[in-house]
Design a protein around this motif. Structure first.
Motif, short mmCIF file in Angstrom:
data_model
loop_
_atom_site.label_atom_id
_atom_site.label_comp_id
_atom_site.label_asym_id
_atom_site.label_seq_id
_atom_site.Cartn_x
_atom_site.Cartn_y
_atom_site.Cartn_z
N ASP A 49 49.52 47.83 39.94
CA ASP A 49 49.84 46.53 39.35
C ASP A 49 50.05 45.74 40.49
O ASP A 49 49.69 44.37 40.38
N LYS A 81 46.23 44.39 41.80
CA LYS A 81 45.89 43.76 40.63
C LYS A 81 46.58 42.19 40.92
O LYS A 81 46.07 41.20 40.84
N SER A 82 47.87 42.04 41.01
CA SER A 82 48.40 40.74 41.15
C SER A 82 47.99 39.99 42.48
O SER A 82 47.74 38.95 42.45
N CYS A 140 35.33 44.15 38.41
CA CYS A 140 36.61 43.43 38.04
C CYS A 140 36.54 42.07 37.25
O CYS A 140 37.51 41.75 36.38
N ILE A 188 38.89 47.47 26.98
CA ILE A 188 39.90 47.03 27.95
C ILE A 188 39.71 45.59 28.12
O ILE A 188 40.61 44.62 28.60
N TRP A 189 38.49 45.34 28.36
CA TRP A 189 38.03 43.73 28.84
C TRP A 189 38.85 42.79 27.97
O TRP A 189 39.02 42.96 26.77
N SER A 190 39.25 41.76 28.76
CA SER A 190 39.91 40.48 28.03
C SER A 190 39.45 39.23 28.75
O SER A 190 39.16 39.19 29.93
N GLU A 249 41.59 36.71 28.87
CA GLU A 249 42.82 36.09 29.55
C GLU A 249 41.92 36.32 31.24
O GLU A 249 42.00 37.37 31.65
N THR A 284 43.92 36.37 33.70
CA THR A 284 44.96 37.00 34.40
C THR A 284 44.77 38.64 34.04
O THR A 284 45.05 39.32 34.70
N GLU A 285 43.60 38.89 33.23
CA GLU A 285 43.38 40.36 32.77
C GLU A 285 41.97 40.73 33.08
O GLU A 285 41.72 41.57 33.96
N CYS A 298 38.74 42.29 33.82
CA CYS A 298 38.59 43.74 33.59
C CYS A 298 39.42 44.71 34.97
O CYS A 298 38.86 45.49 35.37
N ASN A 313 41.93 46.17 34.72
CA ASN A 313 42.46 47.40 34.34
C ASN A 313 41.13 48.30 34.01
O ASN A 313 41.63 49.53 33.55
#
Length: 278
Positions: free
Chosen positions: A136, A139-140, A177, A210-212, A214, A216-217, A219, A221
């Motif tokens: 996390d 990722k941030s 990503c 999982i792909w979004s 958004e 901030t999302e 791939c 994750n």
């Protein structure tokens, strides 16, 4: 010879003292400035490294410049422990980064993920990089550094074939990503927006779900992103192991010069003591 060895140690420790002041200054800047979680993670390491460098530098300066053998002993013991620690760390870095050596990225295109899985990496690397809160934080940092913003330069390829997306140069971690895996068969709207086909993904891999879109999302994750991050860490640690080897050689030379300076201090003290009672 006495002046040379003591002079070299004095000069080296003046340089490290300046570096330590810079490290402490940056750490305090991160504490004062309200930054991102990525910047916040640098505060304590910079402060600890800066404080340790300052302490060692002061001991070296007092030992070499003022000819105080006590501080020179502290300096040499610290250097010995540092050399020993670097040897252990270098061996550790080589061991944890060499499990499952192979090409995670296809050498032909630089984008296709082979059949390598997260299990191809050592347990320690998986636990250190991609597990729980650690991922996390990573990722941030990736979001904060706008990792995927660079892929916006390829928006002119919209409407062309899927492979045209990769003609501009993007890094492996951006490939893992910032886009869904190619085997998902998604339709590209622009560099960071992909539409799911009406029939669903071409394969039933978790990354496709999982792909979004958004920002901030994306791939971040996905397993492909984590594998790219692990591969990046492995390459950097291999480079770090080489750098540590060079540093070990340098520290060994400095340690030898420090031993000469200590003997000079002891000889100087003995001569001064003998002349005092002569």
């Amino acid at each position: 010879m006495a002046r040379i060895s003591n002079g070299v140690i004095t000069l080296l420790n003046l340089l490290t003292l300046i570096l330590s002041i810079g490290a402490i200054g940056f750490a305090l800047l991160f504490y004062v400035k309200i930054g991102s979680p990525c910047e916040a993670s640098l505060r304590m390491p910079l402060l600890v490294v800066g404080g340790a460098l300052m302490g060692v530098s002061m001991a070296g300066l007092l030992g070499a410049c003022c000819r105080v053998s006590f501080f020179m002993w502290i300096y040499l013991i610290t250097l010995f422990l540092l050399i020993f620690g670097l040897v252990i760390f270098t061996v550790f870095a080589i061991v944890v980064t060499n499990k499952g050596i192979g090409n995670v990225l296809s050498p032909e295109t630089g984008m296709a993920i082979n059949n390598h899985k997260l299990g191809d990496y050592s347990w320690w690397m998986q636990n250190y990089v991609i597990n729980g809160e650690k991922w996390d934080r990573i990722k941030s940092c990736l979001v904060d550094m706008r990792l995927c913003a660079a892929t916006n330069t390829v928006d002119q390829v919209v409407g062309k074939e899927f492979e045209d997306f990769y003609k501009p140069k993007i890094s492996p971690i951006q490939s893992g990503c910032c886009k869904p895996p190619s085997y998902c068969g998604m339709q590209m709207q622009n560099s960071t927006r992909w539409n799911m086909p009406e029939k669903g993904p071409a394969v039933t891999e978790p990354d496709c779900k999982i792909w979004s879109n958004e920002q901030t999302e994306l791939c971040f994750n996905c397993e492909s992103c984590k594998m790219a991050a692990l591969d990046n860490v492995r390459r950097e640690w291999n480079i770090l192991a080489i750098a540590n080897t060079c540093l070990l050689i340098s520290l060994t030379i400095i340690y030898s010069i420090g031993c000469c300076a200590l003997r000079n201090n002891q000889a100087y003290g003995y001569t001064k003591y003998r002349n005092y009672y002569a």
